[in-house]
Design an enzyme around this catalytic site. Structure first.
Site, PDB file in Angstrom:
ATOM      1  N   ASP A  59       0.841  -1.201   0.000  1.00  0.00           N
ATOM      2  CA  ASP A  59       0.000   0.000   0.000  1.00  0.00           C
ATOM      3  C   ASP A  59       0.872   1.245   0.000  1.00  0.00           C
ATOM      4  O   ASP A  59       0.547   2.253  -0.606  1.00  0.00           O
ATOM      5  CB  ASP A  59      -0.883   0.032   1.257  1.00  0.00           C
ATOM      6  CG  ASP A  59      -1.998  -0.987   1.159  1.00  0.00           C
ATOM      7  OD1 ASP A  59      -2.021  -1.736   0.166  1.00  0.00           O
ATOM      8  OD2 ASP A  59      -2.826  -1.045   2.088  1.00  0.00           O
ATOM      9  N   GLU A  61       3.924   1.664  -1.250  1.00  0.00           N
ATOM     10  CA  GLU A  61       4.471   1.931  -2.594  1.00  0.00           C
ATOM     11  C   GLU A  61       3.385   2.513  -3.497  1.00  0.00           C
ATOM     12  O   GLU A  61       3.626   3.422  -4.281  1.00  0.00           O
ATOM     13  CB  GLU A  61       4.976   0.637  -3.227  1.00  0.00           C
ATOM     14  CG  GLU A  61       6.211   0.073  -2.600  1.00  0.00           C
ATOM     15  CD  GLU A  61       6.542  -1.289  -3.216  1.00  0.00           C
ATOM     16  OE1 GLU A  61       7.436  -1.348  -4.064  1.00  0.00           O
ATOM     17  OE2 GLU A  61       5.870  -2.273  -2.856  1.00  0.00           O
ATOM     18  N   TYR A  62       2.176   1.959  -3.355  1.00  0.00           N
ATOM     19  CA  TYR A  62       1.054   2.430  -4.170  1.00  0.00           C
ATOM     20  C   TYR A  62       0.759   3.898  -3.861  1.00  0.00           C
ATOM     21  O   TYR A  62       0.597   4.718  -4.755  1.00  0.00           O
ATOM     22  CB  TYR A  62      -0.176   1.558  -3.885  1.00  0.00           C
ATOM     23  CG  TYR A  62      -1.436   2.049  -4.553  1.00  0.00           C
ATOM     24  CD1 TYR A  62      -1.736   1.688  -5.864  1.00  0.00           C
ATOM     25  CD2 TYR A  62      -2.333   2.879  -3.876  1.00  0.00           C
ATOM     26  CE1 TYR A  62      -2.885   2.146  -6.484  1.00  0.00           C
ATOM     27  CE2 TYR A  62      -3.483   3.342  -4.484  1.00  0.00           C
ATOM     28  CZ  TYR A  62      -3.754   2.961  -5.785  1.00  0.00           C
ATOM     29  OH  TYR A  62      -4.895   3.419  -6.393  1.00  0.00           O
ATOM     30  N   ASP A  63       0.706   4.227  -2.553  1.00  0.00           N
ATOM     31  CA  ASP A  63       0.417   5.606  -2.162  1.00  0.00           C
ATOM     32  C   ASP A  63       1.484   6.561  -2.687  1.00  0.00           C
ATOM     33  O   ASP A  63       1.198   7.706  -3.026  1.00  0.00           O
ATOM     34  CB  ASP A  63       0.299   5.713  -0.635  1.00  0.00           C
ATOM     35  CG  ASP A  63      -0.972   5.046  -0.122  1.00  0.00           C
ATOM     36  OD1 ASP A  63      -1.936   4.923  -0.912  1.00  0.00           O
ATOM     37  OD2 ASP A  63      -1.009   4.634   1.051  1.00  0.00           O
ATOM     38  N   SER A 108     -14.031   7.890  -1.463  1.00  0.00           N
ATOM     39  CA  SER A 108     -12.797   7.420  -0.856  1.00  0.00           C
ATOM     40  C   SER A 108     -12.300   8.525   0.079  1.00  0.00           C
ATOM     41  O   SER A 108     -13.023   9.484   0.319  1.00  0.00           O
ATOM     42  CB  SER A 108     -11.811   7.131  -1.967  1.00  0.00           C
ATOM     43  OG  SER A 108     -10.652   6.596  -1.428  1.00  0.00           O
ATOM     44  N   GLU A 139     -10.597   7.979  14.550  1.00  0.00           N
ATOM     45  CA  GLU A 139     -10.917   6.548  14.668  1.00  0.00           C
ATOM     46  C   GLU A 139      -9.856   5.712  13.979  1.00  0.00           C
ATOM     47  O   GLU A 139      -9.209   6.204  13.055  1.00  0.00           O
ATOM     48  CB  GLU A 139     -12.212   6.253  13.880  1.00  0.00           C
ATOM     49  CG  GLU A 139     -13.467   6.617  14.571  1.00  0.00           C
ATOM     50  CD  GLU A 139     -14.676   6.246  13.706  1.00  0.00           C
ATOM     51  OE1 GLU A 139     -14.502   5.695  12.610  1.00  0.00           O
ATOM     52  OE2 GLU A 139     -15.782   6.535  14.156  1.00  0.00           O
ATOM     53  N   LYS A 141      -8.381   3.404  11.225  1.00  0.00           N
ATOM     54  CA  LYS A 141      -8.753   3.099   9.840  1.00  0.00           C
ATOM     55  C   LYS A 141      -8.589   1.592   9.686  1.00  0.00           C
ATOM     56  O   LYS A 141      -7.485   1.053   9.754  1.00  0.00           O
ATOM     57  CB  LYS A 141      -7.836   3.842   8.879  1.00  0.00           C
ATOM     58  CG  LYS A 141      -8.173   3.602   7.424  1.00  0.00           C
ATOM     59  CD  LYS A 141      -7.459   4.634   6.564  1.00  0.00           C
ATOM     60  CE  LYS A 141      -7.355   4.306   5.105  1.00  0.00           C
ATOM     61  NZ  LYS A 141      -8.077   3.223   4.534  1.00  0.00           N
TER      62      LYS A 141
HETATM   63  S1  IVH Z   1     -14.849   7.299   7.070  1.00  0.00           S
HETATM   64  C1  IVH Z   1     -16.217   9.299   2.646  1.00  0.00           C
HETATM   65  N1  IVH Z   1     -13.815   5.767   8.884  1.00  0.00           N
HETATM   66  O1  IVH Z   1     -11.032   3.734   4.341  1.00  0.00           O
HETATM   67  C2  IVH Z   1     -15.567   8.152   3.275  1.00  0.00           C
HETATM   68  N2  IVH Z   1     -13.442   5.177   6.619  1.00  0.00           N
HETATM   69  O2  IVH Z   1      -9.304   4.869   2.291  1.00  0.00           O
HETATM   70  C3  IVH Z   1     -15.586   8.293   4.768  1.00  0.00           C
HETATM   71  N3  IVH Z   1     -12.154   3.103   6.335  1.00  0.00           N
HETATM   72  O3  IVH Z   1     -13.495   4.243   1.912  1.00  0.00           O
HETATM   73  C4  IVH Z   1     -14.979   7.118   5.359  1.00  0.00           C
HETATM   74  N4  IVH Z   1     -11.884   2.657   8.459  1.00  0.00           N
HETATM   75  O4  IVH Z   1     -13.654   2.106   3.415  1.00  0.00           O
HETATM   76  C5  IVH Z   1     -13.957   5.970   7.571  1.00  0.00           C
HETATM   77  N5  IVH Z   1     -12.966   4.495  10.650  1.00  0.00           N
HETATM   78  C6  IVH Z   1     -13.130   4.688   9.332  1.00  0.00           C
HETATM   79  C7  IVH Z   1     -12.580   3.814   8.374  1.00  0.00           C
HETATM   80  C8  IVH Z   1     -12.765   4.098   7.018  1.00  0.00           C
HETATM   81  C9  IVH Z   1     -11.635   2.252   7.228  1.00  0.00           C
HETATM   82  C10 IVH Z   1     -12.047   2.934   4.868  1.00  0.00           C
HETATM   83  C11 IVH Z   1     -13.292   3.270   4.107  1.00  0.00           C
HETATM   84  C12 IVH Z   1     -12.859   4.334   3.119  1.00  0.00           C
HETATM   85  C13 IVH Z   1     -11.389   4.051   3.016  1.00  0.00           C
HETATM   86  C14 IVH Z   1     -10.617   5.223   2.499  1.00  0.00           C
END
Ligand code: IVH
Length: 732
Positions: A59, A61-63, A108, A139, A141
């Site tokens: 990820d 490298e991709y970023d 995204s 939060e 991710k």
């Molecule tokens: S909020 C408009 N909260 O990460 C999108 N996303 O790389 C708002 N993701 O598409 C997303 N944990 O699938 C949000 N605590 C979290 C998350 C989260 C994982 C994912 C989600 C998003 C992607 C973006």
């Protein structure tokens, strides 16, 4: 490590990356050409990541590629394009899934690895939001697959993947396997359910489950999955319901799509409390803070906490809490302006690649392994890492003696990311798989395989892996013996690598069946063996004669068969001889066994040497049966007994063959045409005259979803009552 330090690492990585790209380029290219090159490369990586769940770069490298593209595009707006991969969300839509539109598109997130960029984001937010109202939620991710759950008046309707952001694949049938998705939301007194609500979240796999499945895959001679995220995506998109039912998935929810009536929620923290009370799992950690500096502090805190989480995370998501302020800030084409993902740079370490060894598996598959100077990465010492296959080594141009960067993908499995160009020795030699095989005297090939076994007209391609040609070499005999004696097979104590090597080298054992003719005199010839230890080894071998049938089947080393499949085969066929005589068609009727495994088993037993092996086991008096008659009806409740089904049209996710197997396994029959005797018609898309006839005869017609419910494939998880404490949950 402080964020600042992390950022310097990041900056260093970026410059090294550019250096290596520049180094490998023979002539300088223009920004327009580089933009083109990056778009093509990123699109290919998107395809591998989103559709095939099989990325070939990390990820990180991709970023880096993506941020290079974004930087070039903003420096050269004349080359910007709406369809550039920097402007669109990846597309995970796959064939064979019914598509539904999202009521509110799924976006995204912009991401960054640097605190500086994070604070720039906060400053941008600050232009529209007064400092005293800049409430952020921080939060984890979750590193999984985005999902949107739709509920109507509190009842589950469907689950969709993000797809292209506008429409997604219907993955509702997997919901039964995802822990925590309520079929019906738990009511909250005084708060009616929204008429319609889209709940956004992530489906993920716990680290322990990932390791369990990978260990099993390796035992079956299959390539392990790179990380839990890919395995989650692969499971959700799998067309094999039995296989996916064996894998446990989990979910967390954190966001909102459409909601009617609008204005039900004022903030994300209110939404979060409600989602929890409705019965959904929400992440344990959720910082609610005022201002960018406090959010940065929370990001740091989470950076440490996440290391002990049992699920994969790759960053922190920071979002404005107030939905009104979110609306005020609005969004760009593919990401909101009110949120950002801060990604933690994966822990990396530099070390020396001492050697590339070739490991031969029991099926003869040769896997290259990096032998490294031991180095500490993310809490453990790494001295070996798989290099996957010949093409991977070539793609990364790894050479013995190189200084290399090791990274733990998803903090679990160590990978060799790249070599360090400026530390490469001038006399380093390109690694040649072929020469290495020659040096070791291994006669091997990359066999030709059908591109698609079901469509031979598509022709052949070379397998990614090399396989030894001589299937009876001493090396393979040793591998098979070690596997046969292992814990998931015959479980013979004291029969490890050292003993197996000697037994083969001394010519006492050629096949595992020879173990049962070993004499005390022979065992005493093994290094370090005395009377007592020799007796013990023989006693262990003796005891293994009465092991369960599935252990013997597993021990045969049939390609693509591991513990689970061996158990399924034993349960169905009951004796080794009946199994050995089964045709590929018979085998394919077993629940959980697909065509590839079925033909692999049938092929195995067609070979004279394997037939001889089975006979030798029988002669040696091994247990080759289990009680009962050959069928597996006991395994599944016979709920369709006496029922006659007719299948028509294309089903959204089930292959016809699988539907047929499911009906038969439950005691039902499948007929080719509709008559008065037909109990039920299972109809998919473009169902034709059979459907009309069924209607005319008044025969019940069901769709796939209903069929899966009736066959017990989709169990409806009961909603959970929220406790008063939960209803009053204070998330601040
Ligand atoms: S909020 C408009 N909260 O990460 C999108 N996303 O790389 C708002 N993701 O598409 C997303 N944990 O699938 C949000 N605590 C979290 C998350 C989260 C994982 C994912 C989600 C998003 C992607 C973006």
């Amino acid at each position: 490590m402080s964020l600042l330090l992390r950022f310097s690492f990041y900056a260093l990585a970026v410059s090294l990356y550019f250096l290596s790209t520049v180094n490998s380029m023979s002539t300088p290219i223009s920004p327009a050409q580089r933009i083109e090159q990056l778009r093509k490369e990123i699109t290919e990586h998107d395809e591998r990541y989103y559709r095939n769940a099989a990325p070939v770069i990390s990820d990180f490298e991709y970023d880096l590629l993506k941020s290079e593209l974004k930087a070039l595009e903003s420096a050269h707006p004349e080359f910007s394009a709406e369809n550039s991969p920097s402007q669109i969300v990846g597309d995970d839509r796959s064939r064979g899934f019914e598509k539904f539109p999202h009521r509110v598109p799924m976006q995204s997130l912009d991401n960054t690895y640097s605190e500086g960029e994070f604070l720039e984001f906060c400053a941008r937010v600050g232009k529209d939001v007064p400092a005293g109202e800049m409430n952020f939620l921080v939060e984890p991710k979750i590193d999984g697959v985005s999902v949107s759950y739709t509920y109507e008046n509190g009842k589950f309707v469907r689950a969709l993947t993000r797809g292209n952001g506008v429409e997604g694949d219907d993955i509702s049938r997997h919901v039964a396997n995802i822990a925590g998705v309520p079929a019906a939301l738990v009511p909250i007194p005084g708060k009616p359910f929204p008429k319609i609500v889209e709940i956004r979240g992530e489906i993920y796999m716990r680290n322990g489950e990932f390791l369990r499945i990978n260990a099993q895959r390796e035992a079956e001679g299959l390539e392990p999955f790179a990380n839990p995220r890919n395995l989650t995506a692969g499971t959700i998109k799998s067309q094999n319901p039995e296989e996916s039912a064996r894998r446990r998935l989990d979910t967390f929810v954190y966001g909102l799509g459409a909601c009617e009536p609008a204005g039900t929620f004022a903030s994300l923290s209110e939404l979060r409390a409600t989602l929890h009370a409705w019965g959904f799992p929400v992440t344990e950690f959720c910082g609610n803070v005022l201002g960018g500096d406090a959010a940065a502090e929370k990001i740091r805190e989470l950076g440490e906490l996440r290391k002990s989480y049992p699920f994969p995370t790759d960053g922190a998501v920071v979002k404005l809490n107030s939905l009104a302020l979110q609306r005020k800030l609005g969004e760009k084409s593919n990401a909101p302006r009110w949120a950002i993902a801060f990604k933690y740079a994966p822990e990396q370490a530099e070390t020396t690649l001492r050697a590339i060894t070739l490991q031969i598996g029991r099926t003869g598959k040769i896997t290259p392994v990096a032998e490294l100077d031991p180095v500490e990465v993310a809490g453990t010492t790494v001295s070996r890492a798989t290099l996957h296959n010949e093409d991977e080594i070539a793609r990364k141009d790894l050479r013995v003696g190189d200084r290399v960067i090791i990274e733990k993908a998803g903090e679990i499995i160590p990978q060799v990311v790249r070599f360090v160009p400026e530390k490469r020795r001038a006399d380093s030699e390109v690694f040649s798989f072929e020469n290495e095989l020659k040096k070791l005297g291994i006669d091997a090939e990359r066999p030709l395989r059908l591109v698609d076994p079901k469509r031979p007209e598509k022709g052949y391609e070379r397998a990614v892996a090399w396989y030894v040609k001589e299937k009876d070499s001493p090396e393979l005999r040793k591998r098979r013996l070690i596997y046969f004696a292992g814990k998931t097979c015959m479980d013979i104590p004291n029969l490890g690598e050292a003993v197996a090597n000697q037994l083969v080298d001394l010519g006492f054992v050629k096949t595992p069946a020879d173990l049962y003719t070993l004499s005390l005199e022979q065992v005493l010839k093994l290094e370090k063996f005395k009377e007592k230890s020799a007796q013990n080894l023989l006693a262990g071998i003796e005891a293994s004669r009465s092991r369960e049938l599935w252990r013997l089947i597993n021990g045969l080393g049939i390609p693509n068969v591991g513990e689970t499949t061996a158990k399924d085969l034993a349960k169905k066929f009951k004796t080794l001889s009946v199994l050995a005589a089964a045709s590929a068609e018979d085998l394919a009727t077993v629940a959980g066994i697909g065509e590839i495994v079925a033909s692999s088993v049938a092929e195995f037993f067609l070979k004279p040497e394997n037939q001889a092996l089975c006979e030798a086991f029988i002669v040696a008096g091994l247990n080759t049966e289990i009680a009962g008659t050959p069928d597996d009806s006991s395994a599944v409740e016979q709920i369709f007994e006496g029922k006659i089904f007719v299948l028509t049209g294309t089903l959204p996710t089930l292959k016809r063959d699988d539907a047929k197997k499911m009906i038969e396994a439950r005691g039902g029959k499948v007929a080719a045409s509709v008559s008065k005797k037909t109990t039920c018609v299972l109809a998919g898309e473009e169902a034709g005259s059979k459907l009309e006839k069924a209607r005319a005869l008044g025969i019940e017609i069901v769709d796939e979803a209903e069929f899966l419910r009736r066959s017990g494939e989709v169990s409806v998880p009961a909603g959970r009552m929220a406790s008063p404490e939960e209803l009053l949950l204070d998330l601040n």
